[in-house]
Design an enzyme around this catalytic site. Structure first.
Site, PDB file in Angstrom:
ATOM      1  N   HIS A 242       0.421  84.716 -34.414  1.00  0.00           N
ATOM      2  CA  HIS A 242      -1.053  84.287 -35.291  1.00  0.00           C
ATOM      3  C   HIS A 242      -0.152  83.524 -36.418  1.00  0.00           C
ATOM      4  O   HIS A 242       0.710  83.159 -37.486  1.00  0.00           O
ATOM      5  CB  HIS A 242      -1.203  85.840 -36.061  1.00  0.00           C
ATOM      6  CG  HIS A 242      -0.110  87.014 -36.249  1.00  0.00           C
ATOM      7  ND1 HIS A 242       0.676  87.453 -35.399  1.00  0.00           N
ATOM      8  CD2 HIS A 242       0.712  86.425 -36.951  1.00  0.00           C
ATOM      9  CE1 HIS A 242       1.843  88.236 -36.784  1.00  0.00           C
ATOM     10  NE2 HIS A 242       2.070  87.799 -37.320  1.00  0.00           N
ATOM     11  N   ASN A 243      -1.212  82.969 -37.357  1.00  0.00           N
ATOM     12  CA  ASN A 243      -1.514  82.243 -38.319  1.00  0.00           C
ATOM     13  C   ASN A 243      -0.874  80.869 -38.542  1.00  0.00           C
ATOM     14  O   ASN A 243      -0.708  80.381 -39.479  1.00  0.00           O
ATOM     15  CB  ASN A 243      -1.431  82.866 -39.739  1.00  0.00           C
ATOM     16  CG  ASN A 243      -2.021  84.356 -39.791  1.00  0.00           C
ATOM     17  OD1 ASN A 243      -2.096  84.997 -39.532  1.00  0.00           O
ATOM     18  ND2 ASN A 243      -3.440  83.692 -40.369  1.00  0.00           N
TER      19      ASN A 243
END
Length: 345
Positions: A242-243
């Protein structure tokens, strides 16, 4: 589909030597050439095969001068390898154009929109408010979630899953079994030893000309986006957490893993099984050899190897020493024994 040598030469701006009416319907390696196929010679170490290949047409560099007779028709081009790649692209595009329409059974939400010249395979699912561009090929058993946006000229191969709200740019390819936008690995430890899930409400964004390999997974952002920039190519079995942000034209080989919130620069090259720690930044033009492990920031324009990774020349010297450690230990012990013996005397 049959292609004449003259048509191929015209497409590649090449020069024909031999029978311009020779036809091919497939490709082959030059060492395994068969009648009716096209091969190429780019590496001089394979030159021996061109004199006995059964391939009907062979692409060669303009600089090539045969030392013996060749039965195949030659097409001379500036760069045989690049020309061969262009022909394969043309072949794939022609094959893709044969896929048109909507097969049944499948599900397309009434609020979804599709562009022209597309294809939806059997058992595919397209969710509410999804927007699909022109000439998009969605193969069987693909899942396209709610509010997903897919640009023009994309190919989504069988069994790929695109979660809600994700964005796919133009000219992207997503191979079988890939998952775009799955939950990031976020859990908060509790006092009783259990873990509470941190819900991931962001999305994943693939910009133009991105290719995602089979069974590769790209997690959504926790609150914002995981971003795969323009021109990125990811191999099979890669994990993007994620991210993460991956910069333009970066390539990664199979089994690479990128931890959450890492930022990877432009034009990087990662070998197989590379691992990046979370919340670090990798500069532009960084090359990491296979199985490299990185846990801190890296500046641009470096080539590294090892786990932990360090500059490649130093890494190679270190590995040479590592290989000799048993002999070094033996010599040290022998030296220690000799010194102790001298002290006693």
């Amino acid at each position: 589909m049959d292609f004449k040598a003259t048509d191929i030469a015209s497409f590649l701006n090449g020069e024909i030597v031999g029978d311009g009416d020779a036809k091919v319907s497939n490709v082959s390696k030059i060492e395994d050439g068969k009648p009716g196929t096209l091969a190429f010679l780019a590496n001089p170490k394979y030159e021996q095969y061109i004199y006995k290949t059964k391939a009907s047409v062979v692409l060669v560099n303009k600089s090539f001068s045969p030392k013996e007779d060749i039965s195949a028709t030659l097409i001379k081009v500036d760069d045989a390898y690049q020309a061969f790649a262009s022909l394969l692209e043309l072949y794939v595009q022609a094959k893709a154009r044969m896929k048109q329409g909507v097969e049944q059974p499948c599900y397309i939400a009434e609020s979804a929109t599709r562009g022209d010249d597309g294809y939806v395979g059997a058992f595919a699912y397209i969710g509410n408010n999804a927007k699909i561009g022109n000439n998009v090929k969605i193969y069987p058993q693909v899942h396209v979630g709610d509010n997903v946006k897919i640009g023009d000229d994309c190919i989504i191969y069988p069994g790929a899953k695109i979660y809600d709200d994700c964005v796919i740019g133009n000219h992207c390819i997503i191979h079988a079994g890939a998952v775009i936008g799955s939950d990031g690995f976020g859990f908060a430890p509790q006092k009783d030893g259990t873990y509470k899930k941190i819900h991931q409400i962001g999305n994943a964004v693939l910009e133009d000309d991105v290719e995602i390999g089979a069974n590769t997974t790209i997690d959504c952002g926790t609150m914002e986006s995981t971003i795969i920039r323009k021109g990125v190519k990811l191999d099979n079995l890669i994990q993007i957490a994620h991210n993460v942000e991956v910069g333009d034209n970066t390539v990664m080989a199979a089994q690479t893993g990128i931890s959450g919130s890492a930022k990877v620069g432009k034009n990087c090259m990662f070998g197989g099984q590379v691992g990046l720690g979370g919340h670090i930044t990798i500069g532009d033009n960084v090359t990491l050899g296979a199985q490299s492990g990185v846990v801190s920031n890296l500046k641009s324009n470096q080539t590294l190897l090892g786990s932990p990774a360090f500059e490649i020349k130093t890494a190679m010297r270190a590995y040479t020493l590592l290989k000799n450690l048993p002999e070094i230990r033996r010599d040290v012990l022998q030296l220690k024994k000799t010194i102790n013996s001298d002290k006693k005397n």
